[in-house]
Write a protein that holds these residues in place. Structure first.
Motif, PDB file in Angstrom:
ATOM      1  N   VAL A 148     -77.748 -16.716-111.190  1.00  0.00           N
ATOM      2  CA  VAL A 148     -78.257 -15.597-110.385  1.00  0.00           C
ATOM      3  C   VAL A 148     -79.398 -16.047-109.492  1.00  0.00           C
ATOM      4  O   VAL A 148     -79.452 -15.725-108.301  1.00  0.00           O
ATOM      5  CB  VAL A 148     -78.704 -14.449-111.303  1.00  0.00           C
ATOM      6  N   LEU A 149     -80.314 -16.827-110.047  1.00  0.00           N
ATOM      7  CA  LEU A 149     -81.494 -17.241-109.298  1.00  0.00           C
ATOM      8  C   LEU A 149     -81.139 -18.185-108.155  1.00  0.00           C
ATOM      9  O   LEU A 149     -81.762 -18.138-107.090  1.00  0.00           O
ATOM     10  CB  LEU A 149     -82.483 -17.913-110.255  1.00  0.00           C
ATOM     11  N   ARG A 150     -80.161 -19.031-108.371  1.00  0.00           N
ATOM     12  CA  ARG A 150     -79.737 -19.942-107.299  1.00  0.00           C
ATOM     13  C   ARG A 150     -79.214 -19.193-106.080  1.00  0.00           C
ATOM     14  O   ARG A 150     -79.320 -19.682-104.946  1.00  0.00           O
ATOM     15  CB  ARG A 150     -78.656 -20.891-107.824  1.00  0.00           C
ATOM     16  N   LEU A 151     -78.652 -18.019-106.293  1.00  0.00           N
ATOM     17  CA  LEU A 151     -78.126 -17.224-105.174  1.00  0.00           C
ATOM     18  C   LEU A 151     -79.160 -16.247-104.628  1.00  0.00           C
ATOM     19  O   LEU A 151     -79.257 -16.043-103.412  1.00  0.00           O
ATOM     20  CB  LEU A 151     -76.887 -16.452-105.636  1.00  0.00           C
ATOM     21  N   ALA A 152     -79.926 -15.635-105.514  1.00  0.00           N
ATOM     22  CA  ALA A 152     -80.816 -14.552-105.092  1.00  0.00           C
ATOM     23  C   ALA A 152     -82.075 -15.049-104.396  1.00  0.00           C
ATOM     24  O   ALA A 152     -82.553 -14.420-103.443  1.00  0.00           O
ATOM     25  CB  ALA A 152     -81.195 -13.691-106.301  1.00  0.00           C
ATOM     26  N   ALA A 153     -82.648 -16.173-104.855  1.00  0.00           N
ATOM     27  CA  ALA A 153     -83.909 -16.646-104.272  1.00  0.00           C
ATOM     28  C   ALA A 153     -83.769 -16.976-102.781  1.00  0.00           C
ATOM     29  O   ALA A 153     -84.618 -16.553-101.980  1.00  0.00           O
ATOM     30  CB  ALA A 153     -84.441 -17.846-105.054  1.00  0.00           C
ATOM     31  N   PRO A 154     -82.732 -17.699-102.347  1.00  0.00           N
ATOM     32  CA  PRO A 154     -82.586 -17.904-100.894  1.00  0.00           C
ATOM     33  C   PRO A 154     -82.348 -16.601-100.145  1.00  0.00           C
ATOM     34  O   PRO A 154     -82.746 -16.472 -98.979  1.00  0.00           O
ATOM     35  CB  PRO A 154     -81.363 -18.833-100.790  1.00  0.00           C
ATOM     36  N   ALA A 155     -81.711 -15.634-100.797  1.00  0.00           N
ATOM     37  CA  ALA A 155     -81.452 -14.348-100.140  1.00  0.00           C
ATOM     38  C   ALA A 155     -82.734 -13.588 -99.835  1.00  0.00           C
ATOM     39  O   ALA A 155     -82.766 -12.758 -98.919  1.00  0.00           O
ATOM     40  CB  ALA A 155     -80.524 -13.491-101.003  1.00  0.00           C
ATOM     41  N   VAL A 156     -83.812 -13.859-100.583  1.00  0.00           N
ATOM     42  CA  VAL A 156     -85.099 -13.221-100.287  1.00  0.00           C
ATOM     43  C   VAL A 156     -85.569 -13.621 -98.893  1.00  0.00           C
ATOM     44  O   VAL A 156     -86.029 -12.785 -98.100  1.00  0.00           O
ATOM     45  CB  VAL A 156     -86.154 -13.602-101.349  1.00  0.00           C
TER      46      VAL A 156
END
Length: 404
Positions: free
Chosen positions: A75-83
């Protein structure tokens, strides 16, 4: 002794907290510039923050199942760049309806990242066998301070809202992608671990911890979203000085969180939470009674020093009060309740400010800090597991193998 993979994961997780805090810090201190750019009143600013929080809360409600199934690493690998992509969208919004849509997207990415990085921090904490959650949140504070100071510097240089936010978003995306290489695999997603069932019933103490997180986040969000406007509108401070309210708050948060893990191990979460609420309420008395901007800045700093341990302790407790395979779900539940406070608090203050003034709204926040102390007194059964269970859960099968 922690393995090399666990040490790398700890560093990357702290850096992730710092990165997201940096983006949030810039966004927060430039809210007055956004209000001026689009001609927004206090009510419209409150609605903007509400839209951002709604997006975050929606994703948090979904994250309980997602984290239990695929784990925080994915989840973090996808969500952090999305920020970063979300804040880029906010920076170019040219009208209020477009802004509302953009902040919802930004909030969704931010909320999912926040829960996932706290779940990852809990995984690292369990792997290391000692409290580290407060140190993780110190990374957030360091990032938020840096972002706030950069935002204040941009205000001093008369750099507009759009270029300031666009630069922050563009830089954060590649950094988030690099940090994602070193996260640990959660117990819920490790080889041989069963995913948590979607309809799992969490212990009632998790919801009590969530209520404390609700108040703690409400306090943090109130300072983040209204300190600048309070200093500017109620005290007559200039934009540059007003932008220092949130960094002063976060500097004190950072200092407190650097020693928070040791304080948790020595005094226990329950006692720290009780005194945190009392000290926070006293600090808000200083904020609302002070007549000079300098004293108000000092008051916001004292609020930060007082409330700094509350959110890390609630997330750490959430991860340690349930079986390991349910820790992600418990953290997601506590985070969802916490972000409800972050969502409702600024809106309620905006409503109160429209009806009276910001002093009255901030006085109410101080009263809620006392309610947090009262709630912490009910955590009698949680004292044996303050922060992280000391020693017996330090080695978790599969964690070292799950690191990348």
């Amino acid at each position: 002794m922690a393995t090399t993979g666990v040490i790398r994961a700890r560093r990357s997780t702290i850096a992730t907290f710092a990165l997201v805090g940096f983006v949030f810090g810039i966004w927060t201190v430039r809210i007055p510039a956004l209000a001026d750019r689009l001609g927004l009143g206090e009510g419209a600013v409150g609605l903007t923050v509400f839209a951002w929080g709604t997006g975050a809360l929606v994703c948090m409600q979904l994250s309980r199942t997602v984290l239990s199934t695929v784990g925080s690493r994915t989840v973090l690998r996808l969500a952090a760049p999305a920020v970063g992509l979300g804040v880029l969208a906010v920076s170019v919004a040219g009208s209020y309806p477009v802004l509302l849509a953009a902040v919802v997207v930004f909030g969704m990415a931010f909320g999912l990242t926040d829960i996932a990085m706290n779940a990852q921090a809990s995984t690292v904490e369990l792997a290391m066998g000692r409290p580290v959650m407060s140190g993780m949140h110190a990374g957030w504070s360091a990032g938020a301070v840096s972002g706030g100071l950069c935002g204040a510097g941009a205000a001093a240089l008369e750099l507009g809202f759009t270029p300031t936010l666009a630069l922050a978003g563009a830089l954060s995306v590649p950094v988030a992608l690099v940090l994602g290489r070193d996260y640990l695999c959660d117990p819920t997603a490790s080889e041989g671990a069963e995913p948590a069932p979607g309809g799992v019933r969490l212990p009632r103490v998790v919801y009590l911890v969530g209520a404390l997180c609700f108040v703690a986040f409400l306090i943090e969000g109130s300072v983040a979203d209204w300190s600048g406007l309070y200093l500017r509108d109620a005290l007559g401070a200039g934009d540059c000085l007003a932008a220092l309210g949130y960094p002063a708050f976060e500097v004190a948060m950072l200092a407190g969180r650097l020693v928070g893990d040791r304080a948790s191990a020595r005094f226990g979460a329950r006692r720290l939470l009780v005194w945190s609420g009392i000290a926070t309420a006293a600090a808000f008395v200083l904020v609302v009674l002070a007549e000079s901007a300098v004293l108000v800045l000092l008051g916001f700093a004292v609020v930060g020093a007082a409330v700094c341990v509350a959110v890390p302790l609630t997330f750490s407790l959430a991860g340690s009060l349930v079986p390991q395979r349910l820790s992600g779900a418990a953290i997601a539940q506590v985070g969802a309740l916490g972000y409800t406070g972050l969502l409702l608090g600024p809106v309620l203050i905006g409503v109160v400010a429209e009806a009276s003034d910001l002093r009255v709204g901030l006085t109410g926040v101080g009263a809620l800090a006392l309610a947090m102390s009262a709630g912490a007194l009910l955590l009698r059964s949680g004292r044996a597991r303050d922060g992280v269970v000391r020693g017996q859960r330090g080695r978790t099968p599969g964690l070292s193998r799950g690191s990348t």
